[in-house]
Enzyme design. Structure first.
Site, PDB file in Angstrom:
ATOM      1  N   GLU A 164       0.838  -1.199   0.000  1.00  0.00           N
ATOM      2  CA  GLU A 164       0.000   0.000   0.000  1.00  0.00           C
ATOM      3  C   GLU A 164       0.880   1.260   0.000  1.00  0.00           C
ATOM      4  O   GLU A 164       0.636   2.206  -0.747  1.00  0.00           O
ATOM      5  CB  GLU A 164      -0.901  -0.038   1.236  1.00  0.00           C
ATOM      6  CG  GLU A 164      -2.104   0.872   1.150  1.00  0.00           C
ATOM      7  CD  GLU A 164      -2.983   0.758   2.401  1.00  0.00           C
ATOM      8  OE1 GLU A 164      -2.698  -0.110   3.262  1.00  0.00           O
ATOM      9  OE2 GLU A 164      -3.942   1.528   2.509  1.00  0.00           O
ATOM     10  N   GLY A 205      -8.738   5.233   6.859  1.00  0.00           N
ATOM     11  CA  GLY A 205      -9.603   5.122   8.016  1.00  0.00           C
ATOM     12  C   GLY A 205      -8.988   4.198   9.064  1.00  0.00           C
ATOM     13  O   GLY A 205      -9.107   4.429  10.265  1.00  0.00           O
ATOM     14  N   SER A 207      -5.560   2.521   8.549  1.00  0.00           N
ATOM     15  CA  SER A 207      -4.095   2.524   8.631  1.00  0.00           C
ATOM     16  C   SER A 207      -3.541   3.768   7.967  1.00  0.00           C
ATOM     17  O   SER A 207      -4.238   4.479   7.251  1.00  0.00           O
ATOM     18  CB  SER A 207      -3.506   1.266   7.978  1.00  0.00           C
ATOM     19  OG  SER A 207      -3.540   1.370   6.580  1.00  0.00           O
ATOM     20  N   GLN A 209       0.243   5.270   6.073  1.00  0.00           N
ATOM     21  CA  GLN A 209       1.517   4.850   5.487  1.00  0.00           C
ATOM     22  C   GLN A 209       2.456   6.040   5.304  1.00  0.00           C
ATOM     23  O   GLN A 209       1.988   7.135   4.969  1.00  0.00           O
ATOM     24  CB  GLN A 209       1.324   4.206   4.101  1.00  0.00           C
ATOM     25  CG  GLN A 209       0.712   2.839   4.098  1.00  0.00           C
ATOM     26  CD  GLN A 209      -0.769   2.858   4.441  1.00  0.00           C
ATOM     27  OE1 GLN A 209      -1.224   2.258   5.417  1.00  0.00           O
ATOM     28  NE2 GLN A 209      -1.541   3.576   3.673  1.00  0.00           N
TER      29      GLN A 209
HETATM   30  N1  LIG Z   1     -14.156  14.717   4.984  1.00  0.00           N
HETATM   31  C1  LIG Z   1     -14.099  13.679   4.192  1.00  0.00           C
HETATM   32  N2  LIG Z   1     -13.707  12.523   4.704  1.00  0.00           N
HETATM   33  C2  LIG Z   1     -13.664  11.474   3.897  1.00  0.00           C
HETATM   34  C3  LIG Z   1     -13.996  11.550   2.523  1.00  0.00           C
HETATM   35  N3  LIG Z   1     -13.837  10.323   1.973  1.00  0.00           N
HETATM   36  C4  LIG Z   1     -13.430   9.531   2.977  1.00  0.00           C
HETATM   37  N4  LIG Z   1     -13.329  10.214   4.133  1.00  0.00           N
HETATM   38  C5  LIG Z   1     -12.913   9.736   5.456  1.00  0.00           C
HETATM   39  O1  LIG Z   1     -11.500   9.845   5.512  1.00  0.00           O
HETATM   40  C6  LIG Z   1     -10.921   8.685   6.091  1.00  0.00           C
HETATM   41  C7  LIG Z   1      -9.990   8.047   5.115  1.00  0.00           C
HETATM   42  O2  LIG Z   1     -10.713   7.711   3.973  1.00  0.00           O
HETATM   43  P1  LIG Z   1     -10.047   6.768   2.903  1.00  0.00           P
HETATM   44  O3  LIG Z   1      -8.729   7.322   2.536  1.00  0.00           O
HETATM   45  O4  LIG Z   1     -11.038   6.505   1.858  1.00  0.00           O
HETATM   46  O5  LIG Z   1      -9.808   5.479   3.831  1.00  0.00           O
HETATM   47  P2  LIG Z   1      -9.984   3.953   3.462  1.00  0.00           P
HETATM   48  O6  LIG Z   1      -9.279   3.716   2.184  1.00  0.00           O
HETATM   49  O7  LIG Z   1     -11.400   3.595   3.510  1.00  0.00           O
HETATM   50  O8  LIG Z   1      -9.238   3.258   4.690  1.00  0.00           O
HETATM   51  P3  LIG Z   1      -7.894   2.370   4.701  1.00  0.00           P
HETATM   52  O9  LIG Z   1      -8.312   0.975   4.396  1.00  0.00           O
HETATM   53  O10 LIG Z   1      -7.363   2.525   6.075  1.00  0.00           O
HETATM   54  O11 LIG Z   1      -6.972   2.948   3.676  1.00  0.00           O
HETATM   55  C8  LIG Z   1     -12.096   7.819   6.523  1.00  0.00           C
HETATM   56  O12 LIG Z   1     -12.351   8.136   7.872  1.00  0.00           O
HETATM   57  C9  LIG Z   1     -13.250   8.279   5.666  1.00  0.00           C
HETATM   58  O13 LIG Z   1     -14.480   8.143   6.339  1.00  0.00           O
HETATM   59  C10 LIG Z   1     -14.394  12.801   2.014  1.00  0.00           C
HETATM   60  O14 LIG Z   1     -14.693  12.967   0.833  1.00  0.00           O
HETATM   61  N5  LIG Z   1     -14.427  13.830   2.902  1.00  0.00           N
HETATM   62 CA   LIG Z   2      -7.038   3.819   1.631  1.00  0.00          CA
END
Ligand SMILES: Nc1nc2c(ncn2[C@@H]2O[C@H](COP(=O)(O)OP(=O)(O)OP(=O)(O)O)[C@@H](O)[C@H]2O)c(=O)[nH]1
Ligand SMILES: [Ca+2]
Length: 501
Positions: A164, A205, A207, A209
């Protein structure tokens, strides 16, 4: 007509003919060839949700850097696939709508040859730790759905934290064009010697990196070391993925710690706005591998959280998540994990960007100084919940209520965790997209699995075909003119002799 004049005329005629022929060749050679576009699909099955990405690139330029572009992103409705642990058969069908969207974007003649990959990240890593058979069932459900789609299924798996980090780093450097320059740009760059790569900071959400090229990378911690040979250049890359340190799981960890000292079922939380209330169920809370080591018997089943809106207290509270007490290496980030000295610029994406962008701190034009970032988050946290809610009515309450915590967490992670300072803070660039493509691991994953990044630099002629033909025409014109001029000079025809003209 004298014979010299005749020769002159013939020569003139032939030169004109030659020029016309050359221009005709140049024009026909440069006619754009019919576009031969290829497509690829990657599903990013994250802990909070799944995104489907469609990429496209011109078939004949497959090995050039920066030619693959994101043309579509589709956010899957509902939770991430790990959220289907209690109804595993529903994980696959949840992807149907986005697969339909991909079918509409990609011409149907290309469906069969379009590869589709699914990579699951920290949410599924956690589910595998908690309930391995549920994780397997979720993966086989998504595999069934993807195999039924008209595309070329290439696999659905849980990727490692190392992958990742590495693919996120490859993505941003591929999009920023750090790997390879061709032709004149290459010459310019070698003169300025600015062909450095950028580090990658990804906050999900579940992890987070950190990945960057490090000169001082020793063999102290081989699991954090990666070697790449890309476009003829060697890269020594440091990477680490912290499971449970994505922003949702960091909040869970923080609450688990708070629960150790609560005396009643209500908790005053400095990381939420004054006037904000939230209830959490204790029954499932400690099942999560990120909190299970803090498991505690409590005399209540629900915890009532009330916001206090105190940034300083919140920072102190969060700081406890980063254990800096022991380091078995020459230097560490936290929890005894090796970290070499930070080096170069960093691109910070996903939640690093979502949060900083919301707070107007992403500094697209120029980085915002660290003290201003701190002040802004501090005053945002101090605002009452009612005021915040009224001001941002169209933002999801889940996101809005957590920007204070997330802002404080980001600063803690970067300042206390990785030890960024006032100075090198300015080298962090918060970015959501580069061009039309989202920053994230998916593009790098596809580039790698489709062998689109060669280890050696492909032998590319220094000039493009167009410039080559143009240059040939120009040279020929100069040559014809010189010949004509020379001929005129040495065999001065009568018509040009003094008195005749
Ligand atoms: N404010 C905001 N938060 C977001 C948005 N999209 C996702 N998030 C939040 O931001 C955090 C990271 O989102 P992502 O990068 O999509 O995380 P993920 O890929 O689901 O999680 P990992 O498996 O740990 O990589 C999470 O808490 C999401 O709920 C957005 O458009 N706006
Ligand atoms: Ca992610």
């Amino acid at each position: 007509m004298s014979s010299t004049r005749k020769i002159l005329l013939i020569l003139g005629f032939l030169s004109t003919l030659a020029v016309i022929a050359l221009i005709a060749v140049a024009v026909t050679q440069n006619k754009p060839l019919p576009k031969n576009i290829k497509y690829g699909i990657v599903l990013d099955a994250g802990s909070s949700h799944t995104n489907l990405y469609v990429y496209e690139w011109p078939a004949e330029k497959e090995n050039d850097t920066g030619v693959v572009k994101q043309v579509e992103v589709c956010k899957v409705e509902g939770p991430g696939i790990s959220g289907y642990s209690h109804a595993t058969e529903k994980a696959g069908p949840s992807l149907a709508q986005c697969l339909q969207q991909a079918k509409e974007v990609i011409p149907s003649t290309q469906h069969k040859e379009t590869p589709v990959y699914l990579g699951a990240t920290a949410g599924m890593r956690l589910l595998r730790l908690e309930n391995e058979s549920a994780a397997d069932e979720v993966l086989s459900s998504v595999e069934t759905t993807l195999r039924l789609a008209p595309f070329n299924f290439q696999g659905a798996r849980i990727i490692t934290g190392q992958e990742e980090g590495a693919y996120g780093w490859i993505t941003i450097n591929y999009l920023l064009g750090s790997f390879k320059q061709s032709g004149w740009k290459k010459l310019l760059h070698s003169l300025k010697s600015t062909s450095e790569t950028s580090g990658a900071l990804d906050l999900g959400g579940a992890s987070t990196q950190i990945t960057f090229v490090s000169k001082e990378l020793s063999s102290e911690s081989p699991e954090n070391q990666l070697y790449f040979r890309l476009y003829g250049k060697d890269y020594q890359v440091y990477t680490h993925s912290f499971l449970c340190y994505g922003k949702d799981q960091a909040l869970q960890q923080k609450l688990a710690r708070d629960l150790q000292t609560v005396e009643s079922s209500s908790l005053l939380d400095p990381c939420f706005h004054r006037g904000y209330q939230r209830t959490i169920n204790i029954s499932d809370f400690f099942k999560n591998p990120c909190t299970s080591d803090k498991k505690k018997q409590l005399p209540f089943s629900q915890l009532y959280i009330e916001g206090e809106g105190d940034y300083q207290k919140c920072r102190e509270n969060i700081q406890k998540l980063f254990d800096k007490t022991n380091c078995p290496y020459s230097s560490c980030s936290f929890n005894g994990i090796y970290l070499p000295p930070l080096q170069g610029d960093f691109g910070a994406f996903s939640a690093f960007y979502f949060v900083m962008n919301f707070l107007n701190l992403a500094g697209e034009a120029s980085p915002v100084p660290l003290n201003k970032v701190t002040r802004t988050i501090e005053s945002f946290c101090a605002r009452p919940w009612q005021e915040v809610k009224t001001m941002y009515q169209n933002i999801k309450e889940k996101y809005l209520s957590e920007y204070c915590f997330s802002g404080a967490y980001i600063l803690s992670l970067l300042e206390n965790g990785y030890e960024f300072t006032e100075d090198n803070w300015q080298r962090i660039h918060f970015l959501g997209k580069i061009g039309s493509s989202d920053a994230g691991w998916t593009l790098g994953y596809m580039l790698n699995l489709t062998n689109m990044i060669p280890a050696e630099e492909p032998a590319v002629p220094p000039l493009s075909h167009g410039s080559y033909v143009g240059l040939m025409v120009l040279c020929s014109l100069v040559l014809v003119s010189v010949l004509l001029f020379a001929w005129l000079l040495f065999h001065k025809p009568k018509c040009l002799q003094k008195g005749v003209v």
